[in-house]
Design a protein around this motif. Structure first.
Motif, PDB file in Angstrom:
ATOM      1  N   LEU A  17       0.837  -1.199   0.000  1.00  0.00           N
ATOM      2  CA  LEU A  17       0.000   0.000   0.000  1.00  0.00           C
ATOM      3  C   LEU A  17       0.873   1.250   0.000  1.00  0.00           C
ATOM      4  N   GLN A  18       1.900   1.271   0.845  1.00  0.00           N
ATOM      5  CA  GLN A  18       2.804   2.418   0.916  1.00  0.00           C
ATOM      6  C   GLN A  18       3.566   2.615  -0.397  1.00  0.00           C
ATOM      7  N   ILE A  19       4.024   1.504  -0.972  1.00  0.00           N
ATOM      8  CA  ILE A  19       4.772   1.574  -2.231  1.00  0.00           C
ATOM      9  C   ILE A  19       3.909   2.146  -3.346  1.00  0.00           C
ATOM     10  N   SER A  20       2.647   1.828  -3.356  1.00  0.00           N
ATOM     11  CA  SER A  20       1.768   2.239  -4.455  1.00  0.00           C
ATOM     12  C   SER A  20       1.367   3.706  -4.391  1.00  0.00           C
ATOM     13  N   THR A  24       1.194   6.298  -7.793  1.00  0.00           N
ATOM     14  CA  THR A  24      -0.202   6.548  -8.161  1.00  0.00           C
ATOM     15  C   THR A  24      -0.460   8.046  -8.265  1.00  0.00           C
ATOM     16  N   VAL A  25       0.096   8.816  -7.345  1.00  0.00           N
ATOM     17  CA  VAL A  25      -0.058  10.272  -7.392  1.00  0.00           C
ATOM     18  C   VAL A  25       0.614  10.829  -8.646  1.00  0.00           C
ATOM     19  N   GLU A  26       1.815  10.343  -8.946  1.00  0.00           N
ATOM     20  CA  GLU A  26       2.585  10.877 -10.066  1.00  0.00           C
ATOM     21  C   GLU A  26       2.115  10.373 -11.427  1.00  0.00           C
ATOM     22  N   PHE A  27       1.733   9.091 -11.514  1.00  0.00           N
ATOM     23  CA  PHE A  27       1.476   8.477 -12.808  1.00  0.00           C
ATOM     24  C   PHE A  27       0.054   7.966 -13.006  1.00  0.00           C
ATOM     25  N   GLY A  28      -0.787   8.036 -12.001  1.00  0.00           N
ATOM     26  CA  GLY A  28      -2.165   7.586 -12.134  1.00  0.00           C
ATOM     27  C   GLY A  28      -2.391   6.191 -11.580  1.00  0.00           C
ATOM     28  N   ASN A  29      -3.559   5.652 -11.849  1.00  0.00           N
ATOM     29  CA  ASN A  29      -3.996   4.385 -11.257  1.00  0.00           C
ATOM     30  C   ASN A  29      -3.268   3.149 -11.764  1.00  0.00           C
ATOM     31  N   SER A  30      -2.378   3.306 -12.719  1.00  0.00           N
ATOM     32  CA  SER A  30      -1.620   2.148 -13.201  1.00  0.00           C
ATOM     33  C   SER A  30      -0.771   1.531 -12.090  1.00  0.00           C
ATOM     34  N   ASN A  35      -2.770  -3.172  -8.755  1.00  0.00           N
ATOM     35  CA  ASN A  35      -1.881  -3.398  -9.895  1.00  0.00           C
ATOM     36  C   ASN A  35      -0.472  -3.776  -9.466  1.00  0.00           C
ATOM     37  N   ILE A  36      -0.004  -3.241  -8.343  1.00  0.00           N
ATOM     38  CA  ILE A  36       1.315  -3.642  -7.820  1.00  0.00           C
ATOM     39  C   ILE A  36       1.308  -5.130  -7.503  1.00  0.00           C
ATOM     40  N   SER A  60      -1.048  -9.365 -25.291  1.00  0.00           N
ATOM     41  CA  SER A  60      -1.347  -8.113 -24.600  1.00  0.00           C
ATOM     42  C   SER A  60      -1.167  -8.307 -23.095  1.00  0.00           C
ATOM     43  N   TRP A  61      -1.153  -7.189 -22.345  1.00  0.00           N
ATOM     44  CA  TRP A  61      -1.063  -7.235 -20.891  1.00  0.00           C
ATOM     45  C   TRP A  61      -2.230  -8.026 -20.323  1.00  0.00           C
ATOM     46  N   LYS A  62      -3.419  -7.849 -20.900  1.00  0.00           N
ATOM     47  CA  LYS A  62      -4.589  -8.587 -20.404  1.00  0.00           C
ATOM     48  C   LYS A  62      -4.404 -10.088 -20.565  1.00  0.00           C
ATOM     49  N   ARG A  63      -3.777 -10.509 -21.636  1.00  0.00           N
ATOM     50  CA  ARG A  63      -3.515 -11.950 -21.830  1.00  0.00           C
ATOM     51  C   ARG A  63      -2.536 -12.469 -20.789  1.00  0.00           C
ATOM     52  N   PHE A  64      -1.497 -11.675 -20.504  1.00  0.00           N
ATOM     53  CA  PHE A  64      -0.556 -12.074 -19.458  1.00  0.00           C
ATOM     54  C   PHE A  64      -1.257 -12.192 -18.108  1.00  0.00           C
ATOM     55  N   LEU A  65      -2.145 -11.255 -17.809  1.00  0.00           N
ATOM     56  CA  LEU A  65      -2.884 -11.326 -16.546  1.00  0.00           C
ATOM     57  C   LEU A  65      -3.752 -12.574 -16.496  1.00  0.00           C
TER      58      LEU A  65
END
Length: 74
Positions: A17-20, A24-30, A35-36, A60-65
């Protein structure tokens, strides 16, 4: 998602949670906590860079997930 087992697992959740928060503030919800966790699972399942680099051209990323969902590590 019990990575460390018992009491230490709660600490691990707090660390993620702390790492994210800052990315998240700088780059958005990714870089959200959710997601982490997905990124960590991806790195555990697909730990060979050469294979991943080759497969990224075709999947795609979705396929990897989807693939990582078959490898429930946590």
């Amino acid at each position: 998602m019990n990575v460390l087992g018992n009491k230490r697992a709660e600490y691990g959740k707090e660390v993620i949670l702390q790492i994210s928060q800052q990315p998240t503030v700088e780059f958005g919800n990714s870089f959200s906590e959710k997601n982490i966790w997905k990124m960590m699972q991806f790195a555990s399942v697909f730990n060979n860079f050469e294979i991943v680099a080759s497969a990224m051209r075709q999947l795609s990323w979705k396929r990897f997930l989807l693939l990582t969902s078959y490898f429930r590590i946590w």
